[in-house]
Design a protein around this motif. Structure first.
Motif, PDB file in Angstrom:
ATOM      1  N   ASN A  75       9.121   6.614   0.465  1.00  0.00           N
ATOM      2  CA  ASN A  75       8.869   5.172   0.488  1.00  0.00           C
ATOM      3  C   ASN A  75      10.056   4.423   1.078  1.00  0.00           C
ATOM      4  OD1 ASN A  75       7.333   2.667  -0.554  1.00  0.00           O
ATOM      5  ND2 ASN A  75       9.350   2.444  -1.487  1.00  0.00           N
ATOM      6  N   ILE A 135       2.437   1.730  -3.448  1.00  0.00           N
ATOM      7  CA  ILE A 135       1.512   2.263  -4.451  1.00  0.00           C
ATOM      8  C   ILE A 135       1.315   3.761  -4.263  1.00  0.00           C
ATOM      9  CG2 ILE A 135      -0.877   2.215  -5.266  1.00  0.00           C
ATOM     10  CD1 ILE A 135      -0.905  -0.779  -4.605  1.00  0.00           C
ATOM     11  N   VAL A 136       1.152   4.182  -3.001  1.00  0.00           N
ATOM     12  CA  VAL A 136       0.947   5.603  -2.711  1.00  0.00           C
ATOM     13  C   VAL A 136       2.164   6.431  -3.114  1.00  0.00           C
ATOM     14  CG1 VAL A 136       0.652   7.295  -0.862  1.00  0.00           C
ATOM     15  CG2 VAL A 136      -0.733   5.211  -0.877  1.00  0.00           C
ATOM     16  N   CYS A 137       3.365   5.911  -2.814  1.00  0.00           N
ATOM     17  CA  CYS A 137       4.590   6.677  -3.048  1.00  0.00           C
ATOM     18  C   CYS A 137       5.053   6.631  -4.510  1.00  0.00           C
ATOM     19  CB  CYS A 137       5.709   6.164  -2.134  1.00  0.00           C
ATOM     20  SG  CYS A 137       5.422   6.480  -0.377  1.00  0.00           S
ATOM     21  N   TRP A 138       4.876   5.490  -5.165  1.00  0.00           N
ATOM     22  CA  TRP A 138       5.331   5.357  -6.544  1.00  0.00           C
ATOM     23  C   TRP A 138       4.224   5.616  -7.569  1.00  0.00           C
ATOM     24  CZ3 TRP A 138      10.153   4.495  -8.660  1.00  0.00           C
ATOM     25  CH2 TRP A 138      11.189   4.184  -7.756  1.00  0.00           C
ATOM     26  N   GLY A 139       2.946   5.591  -7.110  1.00  0.00           N
ATOM     27  CA  GLY A 139       1.829   5.774  -8.032  1.00  0.00           C
ATOM     28  C   GLY A 139       1.894   7.045  -8.854  1.00  0.00           C
ATOM     29  N   PRO A 140       2.145   8.214  -8.228  1.00  0.00           N
ATOM     30  CA  PRO A 140       2.233   9.458  -9.014  1.00  0.00           C
ATOM     31  C   PRO A 140       3.312   9.415 -10.079  1.00  0.00           C
ATOM     32  CG  PRO A 140       1.980   9.965  -6.692  1.00  0.00           C
ATOM     33  CD  PRO A 140       2.215   8.488  -6.782  1.00  0.00           C
ATOM     34  N   LEU A 188       8.164  11.725  -2.766  1.00  0.00           N
ATOM     35  CA  LEU A 188       7.351  10.576  -2.359  1.00  0.00           C
ATOM     36  C   LEU A 188       8.127   9.273  -2.503  1.00  0.00           C
ATOM     37  CD1 LEU A 188       3.819  11.394  -3.846  1.00  0.00           C
ATOM     38  CD2 LEU A 188       4.465  11.279  -1.436  1.00  0.00           C
ATOM     39  N   GLY A 234       0.814  -1.207   0.000  1.00  0.00           N
ATOM     40  CA  GLY A 234       0.000   0.000   0.000  1.00  0.00           C
ATOM     41  C   GLY A 234       0.848   1.259   0.000  1.00  0.00           C
ATOM     42  N   VAL A 235       1.894   1.268   0.829  1.00  0.00           N
ATOM     43  CA  VAL A 235       2.809   2.410   0.877  1.00  0.00           C
ATOM     44  C   VAL A 235       3.529   2.574  -0.458  1.00  0.00           C
ATOM     45  CG1 VAL A 235       4.910   3.307   1.949  1.00  0.00           C
ATOM     46  CG2 VAL A 235       3.124   2.298   3.374  1.00  0.00           C
TER      47      VAL A 235
END
Length: 325
Positions: A294, A255-260, A290, A252-253
């Motif tokens: 991570n 996805i949040v950090c690498w998603g952008p 971000l 989850g972390v």
């Protein structure tokens, strides 16, 4: 595809060039912290180099401590912790590349080092190769840990015969060889959009793979736990589910950090000339922060979720403090 670019601006974001240090010398304004606004009304937030350096050093120290703790504590010498150790190494690659790049930028900014384009280009390639290796290996080891937890839960009685130390080592070597090879190819063919397509496809594939395993694990774990209880393996089932939950948090972390960043790559392919997409491109430095976060957060998750690892980390910190006296 500029992964480590700190000075993306204007149309430069549309080019798949690995030249953060070179562009930094051409546009040495990255220490400005307040946003600037372009004619389209887009706001570009400037991130000071000192923040990159501080976060990079903290992340580097944290991941080194995790690696040392796993090496030192024999109770942590198991396939899952070997994979977690490799995940920490992947995070460390991001930290090292960030610290090295930031130091060179700061030295050049203060006139303490003369940078030549040829040297910058070679340094750029090394830094980008490290970050490419990091993202590929991180995704690969997240999948590996998910598969390891899946086997632990659903094939508990055969786990030690399936996931042997030799097989774990073979998996680790394979992942690192594939990561290094792919990152090298990405650098060589960085002008081809196929590189971005491959990265995005790999990211999406690993997410689907993990989602399928998680769905199966959490939907059927309570059924399988009854079978495990019949063999008096309650503790192992609890430990396995705890590992699965830890991995869920890690993913989850990630996805949040690498998603952008991956959305950034997708937009380069789909709408490179769209004004709104260009507004998104202008905040690339925030995506880099971000990514570094991570690498900084992962060790905290390891320590929070594992009492054994947390205890070893405390011992390491205590020893370091005593030696410093």
């Amino acid at each position: 595809m500029e992964i480590s670019n700190r000075s993306l601006h204007g149309s430069n974001i549309l080019h798949m060039e690995f030249s953060p240090l070179i562009e930094f010398m051409e546009d040495n304004e990255t220490n400005i912290t307040n946003g600037d606004q372009n004619t389209l009304g887009c706001v570009q937030t400037r991130i000071p180099q000192e923040l990159f350096l501080t976060l990079g050093i903290i992340s580097l120290v944290e991941n080194i401590l995790v690696i040392l703790a796993i090496i030192r504590n024999r109770n942590l010498h198991s396939p899952m912790y070997y994979f977690i150790c490799c995940l920490a190494v992947s995070d460390m690659l991001v930290s090292v590349s960030n610290v090295v790049e930031t130091i060179f930028m700061l030295l050049n900014d203060h006139g303490l080092m003369d940078m030549y384009p040829g040297m910058l280009r070679h340094l750029d390639n090394v830094i980008d190769a490290m970050i490419c290796s990091s993202v590929v290996s991180s995704l690969s080891f997240l999948c590996t840990i998910a598969a390891d937890r899946y086997i632990t839960i659903f094939y508990a009685l055969r786990y030690h015969s399936i996931m042997t130390t030799q097989r774990a080592i073979a998996i680790i070597v394979t992942v690192w060889c594939a990561s290094i090879t792919s990152s090298t190819l990405f650098i060589v063919y960085h002008t081809d959009n196929a590189v971005i397509v491959c990265l995005v496809a790999f990211f999406c594939t690993t997410l689907v793979f993990n989602a399928v395993l998680y769905l199966h694990m959490f939907l059927l774990a309570h059924v399988h736990s009854r079978r495990i209880m019949a063999f008096h393996k309650n503790r192992r089932q609890s430990t396995s589910m705890k590992g699965a939950i830890t991995l869920t948090i890690l993913l989850g972390v990630f996805i949040v950090c690498w998603g952008p960043f991956f959305l950034h790559l997708i937009l380069i392919l789909t709408c490179p000339n769209n004004p709104l997409c260009n507004c998104y491109f202008r905040n690339f430095n925030l995506f880099l922060i971000l990514i570094i976060c991570n690498s900084l957060i992962d060790p905290l998750i390891y320590a929070y979720r594992s009492q054994e690892l947390r205890k070893t980390l405390q011992e390491l910190l205590l020893c370091s403090w005593c030696l410093g006296l």
